[in-house]
Design a protein around this motif. Structure first.
Motif, mmCIF file in Angstrom:
data_model
loop_
_atom_site.group_PDB
_atom_site.id
_atom_site.type_symbol
_atom_site.label_atom_id
_atom_site.label_comp_id
_atom_site.label_asym_id
_atom_site.label_seq_id
_atom_site.Cartn_x
_atom_site.Cartn_y
_atom_site.Cartn_z
ATOM 1 N N ALA A 86 0.928 -1.177 -0.202
ATOM 2 C CA ALA A 86 0.091 -0.027 -0.082
ATOM 3 C C ALA A 86 0.923 1.362 0.036
ATOM 4 N N LEU A 95 0.842 -3.780 4.082
ATOM 5 C CA LEU A 95 0.684 -2.378 4.138
ATOM 6 C C LEU A 95 2.242 -1.771 3.534
ATOM 7 N N ARG A 138 -4.136 -3.362 9.894
ATOM 8 C CA ARG A 138 -3.094 -3.080 8.469
ATOM 9 C C ARG A 138 -3.674 -3.544 7.324
ATOM 10 N N ARG A 164 -6.549 -1.421 5.985
ATOM 11 C CA ARG A 164 -5.871 0.066 5.572
ATOM 12 C C ARG A 164 -5.544 -0.353 4.045
ATOM 13 N N THR A 165 -4.660 -1.593 3.862
ATOM 14 C CA THR A 165 -3.992 -1.876 2.804
ATOM 15 C C THR A 165 -5.086 -1.884 1.724
#
Lengths: 282, 319
Positions: free
Chosen positions: B81, B106, B122, B125-126
Motif C-alpha cells: 500500500a 501495508l 493493517r 488499511r491496505t
C-alpha cells in the motif's frame, strides 16, 4: 580390514562383487520427508507448504517415473507419513517398491527409551499400512541395539566406503549401503540446506545435476561400483526435475549390466555372498 | 489434534488432468514484484528512496512493461500500500496496460508477530489504500519472501488466512503446496478455505541474481544462466512438445525490476516471454483471472476432498 573409531567398527568387504552378469548397481532411494523435517525444525508455516507439495503432488510423479523405467525404488519413510499420506504409501507397495524406515517424525530422540519407542512405532505403522515390514533404515545416530531388536538388516547413511560394508556398534553388526551428499537432490535443490545462509545458496538447474550424475554414473559403471541416489519428493517431484530423472534413467539404461535394484535386493545379495563378520544383528 | 493442523494446509492429493482455457497446454503466470529490497519491517522512507527503488520503478519497470507489451504478455504486480500511495500514477498505468495490481501488505512487512487487531487493521488499511489508488479493491494478497528472510516461502501469521477470507479476498498469491491453484483450509470442520496460487522459489529471480551482502542480505550471486535453465526446464516440462503432452500445470515466474532492468537479465526475462508464444499454446492469465477460472471450474465444494483425519496423538511425539 577393520578400523575402530570410538565404539564403531567399520568392516570393508574385500573382493566385493555383484551377481553374475551385473556390472554395477544403482539404488534409487527416496526420503519421504514431506513436511516432517520442516515441522521437526519448527520452521514457519509457509515452509511446511514446501514439504506438502511433495506429499500431495511430487510423490506420485516419482512413483510414475520409476515405474516407467522399472527402477527398484526404495522409500525411506517416517512413520508419521502413514497418517499424512497413506494412499501414496499403499500405492508404492502395490507397485512393488521397497518400504524402509526413516525415523518417526524425522528426528532422532536422545532418550534411549523414546528412541526404541519411535522405531517400534514406525516399523509397526509401516507394516500395518503397506503390508511390508521394513528391513532397512536411514537415520544417522540411531542405536544399533534398537535396530537389531526390530530385526533390521541394513542401514543407508554412512559413507566410510563407496561400496556396501558392515558396521558394528554396541555389539550389533548391520550392513551399510553408503549414501553420498553429492548424489542427494537436496544439495542442489534446497534453499538453506542444513542452515546455509543466503550467500551460500547454489540452487542448481536440472540440466547441471543431470550432467554431474551421469558423469558419476559413467565412472561407477566403469569401476563396477555402487551408486545410491537420494531423492526427496518435494524437490525432485517438481515438473522439470521429474523430466530430468526421466532422461537420466533412460540414459543409464543404455549401459550394459546395470542393476536398478532395491536396497533390499542389494542387501540380500551382500548378506548372502559376503556374510557379516562375527555375530550379526538378527 | 484435529485433522492435520500445523502440518497440512490442503487435501491429501492434487487435482490431476487439469484443463485450461484457450486450449492452453499449461498456464503461464508472470509475477512482477516492484518493491525495492527491504528487511522484515518492510518499506520505510529509506527503502522507498533507495537507488534500487529509483532504478527499479523509474528505469527498469517502464522498460519491462514495454517488453511485456511487445510479447503481449500480461503480468500480476503485488504492490504494498505504501508503494501504491507513493507512486499512484504508476499503479494506475499498470492497470491501464492490462495488468493486475494485487496487495502486498501495508509495506511488505513481516506480519507473523503482529497482535491480531493490528494485523487486521493493517490489512483493512491496505485494501482501502490500494482500492482508492486503482479504483477497485485488490482481489489477491501476496506475501513473497524478502531478501533478508531466512526462509524462501514468505511469512504469514496463524491468522492471516482467516483475515483474508473475512476481508473477501479471492486468493492468496503464493503457496508452495502445489504447482496448480489449491484450496488453503483455514477451518477444517467448517470447510472454510481460500484459493492459493502456486509459488516456487526456484523460479524467483532473487535467488539467482547478484546483489551484494552489504545491501539487505544479498547473495553474491550472478547465475542468470542457471535461472534461465530452471525457468525453461519447468516451463517446457509443463507445456510439453507438439508430439508429447507435458505435465499441464501452472508455471509461475517471479521477477524484480530492480534486478532485471538491463543486460543479460532483461534478456533472460524476454527469452521466457518469447518462448511462451513459440510452441504449443499456453494460457497467460493474470493471477486474479486464473483464480476466477479455477473457482468456477474446480469449486471447493466438489474439488476439495478432505479425507477424514486418521491423525493420532502419540506420547513422545510432536503435536
Amino acid at each position: 580390514m577393520a578400523v575402530a573409531a570410538q565404539h564403531r567398527i567399520v568392516h570393508r568387504i574385500p573382493g566385493f562383487g555383484w551377481p553374475d552378469g551385473i556390472r554395477c548397481a544403482v539404488n534409487v532411494t527416496h526420503d519421504f520427508d514431506a513436511q516432517l523435517a520442516r515441522r521437526a525444525g519448527n520452521e514457519p508455516r509457509m515452509e511446511l507448504t514446501e514439504g506438502e507439495f511433495g506429499g500431495r503432488t511430487g510423490i506420485w510423479r516419482l512413483l510414475d517415473v520409476c515405474s516407467k523405467h522399472r527402477i527398484g525404488l526404495t522409500m525411506f519413510v517416517p512413520g508419521r507419513i502413514c497418517e499424512l499420506y497413506p494412499d501414496a504409501l499403499r500405492e508404492a507397495a502395490r507397485r512393488g517398491f521397497e518400504i524402509a524406515s526413516h525415523m518417526w517424525e524425522h528426528r532422532v530422540p536422545a532418550e534411549p527409551e523414546l528412541q526404541r519407542d519411535h522405531l517400534k512405532r514406525t516399523t509397526e505403522a509401516l507394516e500395518a499400512t503397506t503390508g511390508q515390514r521394513p528391513i532397512g533404515q536411514r537415520a544417522h545416530g540411531w542405536s544399533f541395539e534398537s535396530m537389531a531388536n526390530e530385526r533390521y538388516l541394513y542401514v543407508s547413511h554412512d559413507m566410510a566406503d563407496d561400496k556396501p560394508y558392515y558396521i558394528t556398534e554396541q555389539g550389533h553388526t548391520l550392513l551399510n549401503l553408503p549414501f553420498f551428499w553429492a548424489l542427494d537432490d537436496a544439495m542442489y535443490f534446497k534453499f538453506g540446506w542444513f542452515g546455509g545462509a543466503p550467500p551460500a545458496q547454489r540452487i542448481e538447474d536440472p540440466d547441471t545435476v543431470h550432467e554431474k550424475w551421469m558423469t558419476a554414473f559413467r565412472r561407477i559403471h566403469a569401476m563396477g561400483g555402487y551408486m545410491n541416489i537420494t531423492l526427496h519428493e518435494m524437490h525432485s517431484g517438481r515438473a522439470a526435475r521429474v523430466a530430468m530423472l526421466d532422461r537420466l534413467f533412460a540414459a543409464m539404461k543404455q549401459f550394459d549390466g546395470v542393476w536398478f535394484a532395491t536396497c533390499k535386493d542389494v542387501a540380500l545379495h551382500t548378506l548372502q555372498a559376503f556374510p557379516a563378520p562375527g555375530p550379526r544383528a538378527r | 489434534m484435529p485433522w492435520k493442523e500445523r502440518y497440512t494446509v490442503s487435501d491429501e492429493r492434487t487435482q490431476e488432468d487439469v484443463q485450461w482455457p484457450d486450449s492452453g497446454r499449461c498456464a503461464f503466470i508472470v509475477v512482477i514484484d516492484p518493491s525495492p529490497p527491504c528487511g522484515p519491517q518492510g518499506l520505510g522512507p529509506a527503502e522507498l528512496d533507495s537507488d534500487q527503488a529509483h532504478y527499479g520503478l523509474e528505469t527498469a519497470l517502464p522498460r519491462m512493461l514495454d517488453v511485456l507489451d511487445a510479447h503481449r504478455i500480461r503480468a500480476t504486480f503485488p504492490v504494498p500500500a505504501m508503494l501504491a500511495s507513493q507512486a499512484p500514477a504508476l499503479a494506475r498505468e499498470l492497470v491501464r496496460r492490462g495488468h493486475e495490481v494485487a496487495a502486498h501488505g501495508l509495506r511488505r512487512e513481516d506480519v507473523s508477530a503482529l497482535e491480531p487487531h493490528e494485523e487486521q487493521a493493517r490489512l483493512a488499511r491496505t485494501t482501502d489504500i490500494i482500492g482508492e489508488v486503482i479504483g477497485e479493491r485488490p482481489r489477491g494478497w501476496y506475501t513473497l519472501p524478502r531478501q533478508t528472510d531466512r526462509f524462501p516461502g514468505g511469512a504469514l501469521s496463524t491468522r492471516t488466512i482467516g483475515l483474508l477470507i473475512d476481508a473477501g479476498y479471492d486468493y492468496l498469491g503464493n503457496s508452495q503446496a502445489d504447482d496448480i491453484p489449491h484450496y488453503w483450509v483455514d477451518d477444517y470442520p467448517a470447510r472454510r478455505a481460500i484459493l492459493a496460487l502456486p509459488y516456487c522459489y526456484h523460479h524467483d529471480d532473487q535467488y539467482f541474481i547478484e546483489y551484494p551482502p552489504v545491501w539487505h542480505g544479498g547473495n553474491n550471486l550472478e547465475r542468470v544462466e542457471t535461472l534461465l535453465r530452471n525457468w525453461r526446464g519447468e516451463f517446457e516440462a509443463m507445456r510439453g512438445t507438439i508430439e508429447q503432452p507435458g505435465f499441464g500445470r501452472c508455471f509461475t515466474m517471479v521477477v524484480h525490476p530492480w534486478l532485471n532492468g538491463w543486460g543479460q537479465r532483461l534478456d533472460a526475462f524476454e527469452q521466457m516471454l518469447a518462448l511462451s508464444h513459440n510452441g504449443p499454446p499456453v494460457w497467460n492469465p493474470t493471477a486474479g483471472e486464473c483464480a476466477r477460472y479455477w473457482t468456477g471450474a474446480y469449486p471447493a465444494a466438489t474439488a476439495l476432498k478432505l479425507a477424514p483425519s486418521i491423525w493420532q496423538d502419540h506420547p513422545g511425539s510432536q503435536g
